[in-house]
Write a protein that holds these residues in place. Structure first.
Motif, short mmCIF file in Angstrom:
data_model
loop_
_atom_site.label_atom_id
_atom_site.label_comp_id
_atom_site.label_asym_id
_atom_site.label_seq_id
_atom_site.Cartn_x
_atom_site.Cartn_y
_atom_site.Cartn_z
N PHE A 185 0.84 -1.19 0.00
CA PHE A 185 0.00 0.00 0.00
C PHE A 185 0.87 1.24 0.00
O PHE A 185 1.93 1.27 0.62
CB PHE A 185 -0.92 0.02 1.22
CG PHE A 185 -2.03 -0.97 1.12
CD1 PHE A 185 -1.91 -2.22 1.69
CD2 PHE A 185 -3.19 -0.67 0.45
CE1 PHE A 185 -2.93 -3.15 1.59
CE2 PHE A 185 -4.22 -1.58 0.34
CZ PHE A 185 -4.09 -2.83 0.92
N VAL A 186 0.38 2.28 -0.68
CA VAL A 186 1.10 3.54 -0.78
C VAL A 186 0.19 4.66 -0.28
O VAL A 186 -0.99 4.72 -0.64
CB VAL A 186 1.51 3.82 -2.25
CG1 VAL A 186 2.15 5.18 -2.39
CG2 VAL A 186 2.45 2.74 -2.74
N ASN A 187 0.75 5.51 0.55
CA ASN A 187 0.02 6.65 1.09
C ASN A 187 -0.12 7.72 0.01
O ASN A 187 0.87 8.20 -0.53
CB ASN A 187 0.79 7.20 2.30
CG ASN A 187 0.04 8.28 3.03
OD1 ASN A 187 -0.90 8.86 2.52
ND2 ASN A 187 0.47 8.55 4.23
N VAL A 188 -1.36 8.11 -0.30
CA VAL A 188 -1.61 9.16 -1.30
C VAL A 188 -2.01 10.47 -0.62
O VAL A 188 -2.49 11.38 -1.28
CB VAL A 188 -2.67 8.73 -2.34
CG1 VAL A 188 -2.15 7.62 -3.20
CG2 VAL A 188 -3.98 8.37 -1.69
N GLY A 189 -1.81 10.55 0.68
CA GLY A 189 -2.08 11.77 1.42
C GLY A 189 -3.17 11.59 2.46
O GLY A 189 -4.14 10.87 2.23
N PHE A 190 -2.95 12.19 3.60
CA PHE A 190 -3.91 12.20 4.70
C PHE A 190 -4.31 10.78 5.14
O PHE A 190 -5.47 10.49 5.39
CB PHE A 190 -5.15 13.03 4.35
CG PHE A 190 -4.81 14.45 3.98
CD1 PHE A 190 -4.52 15.37 4.96
CD2 PHE A 190 -4.75 14.84 2.65
CE1 PHE A 190 -4.18 16.67 4.63
CE2 PHE A 190 -4.40 16.14 2.32
CZ PHE A 190 -4.12 17.05 3.31
N VAL B 274 -3.54 3.33 -1.19
CA VAL B 274 -3.97 2.60 -2.38
C VAL B 274 -3.04 1.42 -2.59
O VAL B 274 -1.88 1.44 -2.17
CB VAL B 274 -4.00 3.48 -3.66
CG1 VAL B 274 -4.99 4.61 -3.52
CG2 VAL B 274 -2.63 4.01 -3.99
N ASN B 275 -3.55 0.40 -3.25
CA ASN B 275 -2.77 -0.78 -3.56
C ASN B 275 -1.81 -0.44 -4.70
O ASN B 275 -2.24 -0.17 -5.82
CB ASN B 275 -3.70 -1.93 -3.95
CG ASN B 275 -2.98 -3.23 -4.16
OD1 ASN B 275 -1.76 -3.28 -4.25
ND2 ASN B 275 -3.75 -4.30 -4.25
N ALA B 276 -0.52 -0.45 -4.43
CA ALA B 276 0.49 -0.05 -5.41
C ALA B 276 0.49 -0.97 -6.63
O ALA B 276 0.83 -0.54 -7.73
CB ALA B 276 1.87 -0.04 -4.76
N LEU C 82 5.77 5.02 -4.88
CA LEU C 82 5.50 3.81 -5.66
C LEU C 82 6.79 3.08 -6.01
O LEU C 82 6.82 1.85 -6.06
CB LEU C 82 4.73 4.16 -6.93
CG LEU C 82 3.27 4.50 -6.76
CD1 LEU C 82 2.71 5.11 -8.03
CD2 LEU C 82 2.48 3.27 -6.36
N ASN C 83 7.85 3.85 -6.27
CA ASN C 83 9.14 3.25 -6.62
C ASN C 83 9.91 2.76 -5.42
O ASN C 83 10.99 2.20 -5.57
CB ASN C 83 9.98 4.24 -7.42
CG ASN C 83 9.40 4.48 -8.79
OD1 ASN C 83 8.77 3.60 -9.37
ND2 ASN C 83 9.59 5.68 -9.31
N GLY C 84 9.40 3.02 -4.23
CA GLY C 84 10.03 2.52 -3.02
C GLY C 84 11.17 3.36 -2.49
O GLY C 84 11.96 2.89 -1.69
N GLY D 184 3.95 1.03 4.50
CA GLY D 184 2.52 1.25 4.38
C GLY D 184 1.96 2.11 5.49
O GLY D 184 0.78 2.16 5.71
N SER D 185 2.83 2.81 6.21
CA SER D 185 2.35 3.67 7.28
C SER D 185 3.00 5.04 7.15
O SER D 185 4.05 5.19 6.56
CB SER D 185 2.70 3.08 8.65
OG SER D 185 4.10 3.03 8.81
#
Length: 103
Positions: free
Chosen positions: A3-8, A12-14, A75-77, A85-86
């Motif tokens: 999972f990637v944080n898209v803000g706040f 989303v599942n990367a 996304l690229n890590g 994921g946090s």
């Protein structure tokens, strides 16, 4: 599953991300409006200006207040947040919340 944080603290599942685009172009604005009309848009901006659009493989779009480069990096890590994921307290959107909580 990553999972990637898209803000706040919205994740989303990367593995399902197709593209990350700027929200400034006319085609992107049409894509956003069409997705809103069809109920496929997920607004993760918390009332801020939409700076980028994440397109998912399910034809949903995610509206984010973060810059394209920030989400692409996650996304690229290149960020520890993307791997764990946090969100930690030093992230862009967490600073204001942490400051408000500390007085």
């Amino acid at each position: 599953m990553k999972f990637v944080n898209v803000g706040f603290n919205n994740m989303v599942n990367a593995e399902r991300v197709v593209a990350v685009i700027s929200s400034e172009s006319a085609p992107a604005k049409r894509l956003i409006q069409d997705a809103k009309d069809q109920g496929r848009a997920v607004d993760c901006t918390s009332g801020r200006k939409t700076r980028c659009v994440v397109i998912m493989d399910s034809d949903h779009i995610i509206l984010s207040a973060l810059a394209n480069e920030t989400i692409s990096g996650r996304l690229n890590g290149s960020s520890s947040e993307a791997e764990s994921g946090s969100e930690n307290s030093s992230s862009e959107d967490g600073d204001a919340i942490a400051d408000a909580m500390n007085g």
